[in-house]
Design a protein around this motif. Structure first.
Motif, PDB file in Angstrom:
ATOM      1  N   TRP A  24      32.907 -98.189 -17.738  1.00 39.06           N
ATOM      2  CA  TRP A  24      31.794 -98.853 -17.094  1.00 39.06           C
ATOM      3  C   TRP A  24      32.040-100.351 -17.059  1.00 39.06           C
ATOM      4  O   TRP A  24      33.071-100.833 -17.479  1.00 39.06           O
ATOM      5  CB  TRP A  24      30.511 -98.591 -17.864  1.00 39.06           C
ATOM      6  N   GLY A  36      26.809-100.354 -17.371  1.00 33.11           N
ATOM      7  CA  GLY A  36      26.470 -99.628 -16.163  1.00 33.11           C
ATOM      8  C   GLY A  36      27.582 -99.696 -15.145  1.00 33.11           C
ATOM      9  O   GLY A  36      28.707-100.101 -15.448  1.00 33.11           O
ATOM     10  N   THR A  38      28.064 -99.935 -10.531  1.00 32.66           N
ATOM     11  CA  THR A  38      27.495 -99.954  -9.194  1.00 32.66           C
ATOM     12  C   THR A  38      28.539 -99.418  -8.224  1.00 32.66           C
ATOM     13  O   THR A  38      29.725 -99.453  -8.514  1.00 32.66           O
ATOM     14  CB  THR A  38      27.094-101.378  -8.780  1.00 32.66           C
ATOM     15  N   THR A  43      24.140 -98.374  -4.786  1.00 29.12           N
ATOM     16  CA  THR A  43      23.628 -97.758  -6.006  1.00 29.12           C
ATOM     17  C   THR A  43      23.922 -98.612  -7.222  1.00 29.12           C
ATOM     18  O   THR A  43      24.886 -99.374  -7.252  1.00 29.12           O
ATOM     19  CB  THR A  43      24.258 -96.368  -6.249  1.00 29.12           C
ATOM     20  N   TYR A  45      23.413 -98.416 -11.760  1.00 28.64           N
ATOM     21  CA  TYR A  45      22.969 -97.736 -12.972  1.00 28.64           C
ATOM     22  C   TYR A  45      23.192 -98.712 -14.120  1.00 28.64           C
ATOM     23  O   TYR A  45      24.267 -99.308 -14.232  1.00 28.64           O
ATOM     24  CB  TYR A  45      23.803 -96.472 -13.201  1.00 28.64           C
ATOM     25  N   ARG A  46      22.179 -98.922 -14.949  1.00 26.91           N
ATOM     26  CA  ARG A  46      22.362 -99.822 -16.087  1.00 26.91           C
ATOM     27  C   ARG A  46      21.634 -99.279 -17.301  1.00 26.91           C
ATOM     28  O   ARG A  46      20.475 -98.884 -17.218  1.00 26.91           O
ATOM     29  CB  ARG A  46      21.827-101.199 -15.738  1.00 26.91           C
ATOM     30  N   LYS A  47      22.315 -99.240 -18.433  1.00 29.51           N
ATOM     31  CA  LYS A  47      21.773 -98.759 -19.710  1.00 29.51           C
ATOM     32  C   LYS A  47      21.647 -99.953 -20.645  1.00 29.51           C
ATOM     33  O   LYS A  47      22.634-100.602 -20.973  1.00 29.51           O
ATOM     34  CB  LYS A  47      22.720 -97.709 -20.304  1.00 29.51           C
ATOM     35  N   THR A  54      16.918 -97.347 -19.394  1.00 32.20           N
ATOM     36  CA  THR A  54      17.913 -97.121 -18.349  1.00 32.20           C
ATOM     37  C   THR A  54      17.247 -97.358 -17.003  1.00 32.20           C
ATOM     38  O   THR A  54      16.132 -96.895 -16.773  1.00 32.20           O
ATOM     39  CB  THR A  54      18.461 -95.685 -18.406  1.00 32.20           C
ATOM     40  N   ILE A  56      17.954 -97.083 -12.802  1.00 33.28           N
ATOM     41  CA  ILE A  56      18.780 -96.575 -11.716  1.00 33.28           C
ATOM     42  C   ILE A  56      18.188 -97.077 -10.410  1.00 33.28           C
ATOM     43  O   ILE A  56      16.983 -96.932 -10.181  1.00 33.28           O
ATOM     44  CB  ILE A  56      18.831 -95.032 -11.724  1.00 33.28           C
ATOM     45  N   ILE A  72      18.134-104.750 -10.531  1.00 37.36           N
ATOM     46  CA  ILE A  72      18.110-104.164 -11.881  1.00 37.36           C
ATOM     47  C   ILE A  72      17.701-105.212 -12.910  1.00 37.36           C
ATOM     48  O   ILE A  72      16.863-104.954 -13.775  1.00 37.36           O
ATOM     49  CB  ILE A  72      19.486-103.554 -12.238  1.00 37.36           C
TER      50      ILE A  72
END
Length: 84
Positions: A24, A36, A38, A43, A45-47, A54, A56, A72
């Motif tokens: 990641w 995360g 992209t 799109t 996604y990040r945690k 999280t 999305i 995000i």
């Protein structure tokens, strides 16, 4: 997966504290680390590990100006004001 990848030449990121990892990408928001990825300019996604959060994001894209990371970060700052 969260081990930094060692490039022969420096890799460009908007924030010098951000790194690409073997699986990641690592991001920083107000000193907090998140992980995360992209893709395709549409799109993201990040945690956020320490915040147990999280996010999305799915968009239709914005041609030449990817904004999913800004979206995000903004959402994270709304949910947790310490991430502003």
């Amino acid at each position: 997966m969260w081990t930094p990848f060692q490039y022969k030449n420096p890799f460009y990121f908007n924030n010098e504290k951000d790194e690409f990892l073997y699986g990641w990408q690592q991001y920083t928001s107000n000193g907090e680390i998140s992980y995360g990825f992209t893709g395709g300019l549409v799109t993201g996604y990040r945690k956020f590990i320490h915040q147990d959060m999280t996010i999305i994001v799915l968009t239709n894209g914005l041609k030449e100006k990817p904004i999913h990371n800004k979206i995000i970060s903004k959402i994270a700052g709304i949910v947790d004001s310490e991430l502003n």
